[in-house]
Design a protein around this motif. Structure first.
Motif, PDB file in Angstrom:
ATOM      1  N   ALA A 104       0.978  -1.067   0.354  1.00 19.31           N
ATOM      2  CA  ALA A 104      -0.287  -0.118  -0.122  1.00 19.31           C
ATOM      3  C   ALA A 104       1.062   1.273  -0.013  1.00 19.31           C
ATOM      4  N   GLU A 105       0.325   2.283  -0.832  1.00 22.96           N
ATOM      5  CA  GLU A 105       1.225   3.467  -0.825  1.00 22.96           C
ATOM      6  C   GLU A 105       1.386   4.186   0.781  1.00 22.96           C
ATOM      7  N   SER A 106       0.683   3.954   1.513  1.00 22.96           N
ATOM      8  CA  SER A 106       0.831   4.345   2.853  1.00 22.96           C
ATOM      9  C   SER A 106       1.912   3.953   3.572  1.00 22.96           C
ATOM     10  N   ALA A 107       2.004   2.379   3.395  1.00 24.00           N
ATOM     11  CA  ALA A 107       3.103   1.844   4.086  1.00 24.00           C
ATOM     12  C   ALA A 107       4.236   2.283   3.454  1.00 24.00           C
ATOM     13  N   CYS A 108       4.337   2.352   2.155  1.00 21.42           N
ATOM     14  CA  CYS A 108       5.556   2.806   1.480  1.00 21.42           C
ATOM     15  C   CYS A 108       5.956   3.912   1.934  1.00 21.42           C
ATOM     16  N   GLY A 126       1.995   2.835  -4.876  1.00 20.16           N
ATOM     17  CA  GLY A 126       1.610   1.540  -4.283  1.00 20.16           C
ATOM     18  C   GLY A 126       0.570   0.732  -4.849  1.00 20.16           C
ATOM     19  N   ARG A 127       0.436  -0.306  -4.428  1.00 13.96           N
ATOM     20  CA  ARG A 127      -0.661  -1.291  -4.957  1.00 13.96           C
ATOM     21  C   ARG A 127      -2.016  -0.710  -5.109  1.00 13.96           C
ATOM     22  N   ASP A 128      -2.326   0.320  -4.160  1.00 12.21           N
ATOM     23  CA  ASP A 128      -3.565   0.958  -4.287  1.00 12.21           C
ATOM     24  C   ASP A 128      -3.558   2.344  -4.828  1.00 12.21           C
ATOM     25  N   SER A 129      -2.388   2.819  -5.728  1.00 16.83           N
ATOM     26  CA  SER A 129      -2.441   3.820  -6.114  1.00 16.83           C
ATOM     27  C   SER A 129      -2.911   4.005  -7.609  1.00 16.83           C
ATOM     28  N   VAL A 130      -3.054   2.917  -8.229  1.00 17.56           N
ATOM     29  CA  VAL A 130      -3.584   2.921  -9.463  1.00 17.56           C
ATOM     30  C   VAL A 130      -4.419   1.498  -9.549  1.00 17.56           C
ATOM     31  N   ALA A 131      -5.259   1.428 -10.623  1.00 19.15           N
ATOM     32  CA  ALA A 131      -6.040   0.456 -10.853  1.00 19.15           C
ATOM     33  C   ALA A 131      -5.653  -1.157 -10.792  1.00 19.15           C
TER      34      ALA A 131
END
Length: 184
Positions: A104-108, A126-131
């Motif tokens: 996840a971007e927040s974890a990065c 991160g995994r959740d930044s794009v589709a």
């Protein structure tokens, strides 16, 4: 650990976990909690791995709930993560640098902050930044776009065969952080 030769590139994009840091995530606990999210949506997920759970979550409209659960585990693991040798070279690479991660971007961002690397990173995807997620090329291309860098002038550094496939699909040079892939 053998560090990759990154000379000759105008920009470097790094994978995060296993490349710059090791996140201390209890993946078994994360999977149990993810399975609970799916069970609440009427899906039996105990036999699935996390990637399967993410796919099923999409199908049942609970991807956001599952992402929140996984991101919480990843952020916790980022707070106690271990810095890896390549991270020491990030401030010295002298070129624009980015992060393209399955986490996840927040974890990065937590891991970068904990290890005082954030000032040296120009973009984080991160995994959740794009589709889509790696090995689809979209996350790597989005990272390069945020950096204002063309794929042909950059290198992607990672620790897995999935990272190598991502780079190939994006038309970006690739280097392993160590001696070879750690898995797909």
């Amino acid at each position: 650990m053998t560090l990759p030769d990154l000379s000759g590139f105008d920009a470097v994009v790094y994978d995060l976990d296993g490349t710059l840091v090791n996140l201390r995530v209890d993946w078994d606990e994360a999977a149990r909690d993810a399975a609970l999210v799916l069970r609440e949506a009427g899906v039996e997920a105990d036999a699935m791995d996390l990637w399967g759970m993410l796919d099923v979550a999409d199908d049942h409209g609970v991807r956001d709930d599952l992402e929140r659960e996984l991101a919480a585990h990843e952020r916790q693991g980022a707070w106690t993560s271990d810095r890896l040798p390549l991270a020491d070279h990030l401030p010295e690479d002298g070129v624009p640098s980015g992060i393209c991660s399955l986490n996840a971007e927040s974890a990065c961002r937590v891991a970068l902050d904990v290890h005082e690397l954030e000032p040296h990173v120009d973009a984080v995807v991160g995994r959740d930044s794009v589709a889509t997620e790696k090995p689809d090329p979209e996350p790597l291309l989005a990272t390069l776009e945020k950096m204002g860098v063309s794929p042909g002038s950059a290198v992607f550094v990672g620790d897995s065969a999935r990272d190598e496939v991502t780079a190939d699909r994006a038309g970006v040079a690739f280097r392993y952080v160590g001696d070879g892939p750690s898995g797909v």
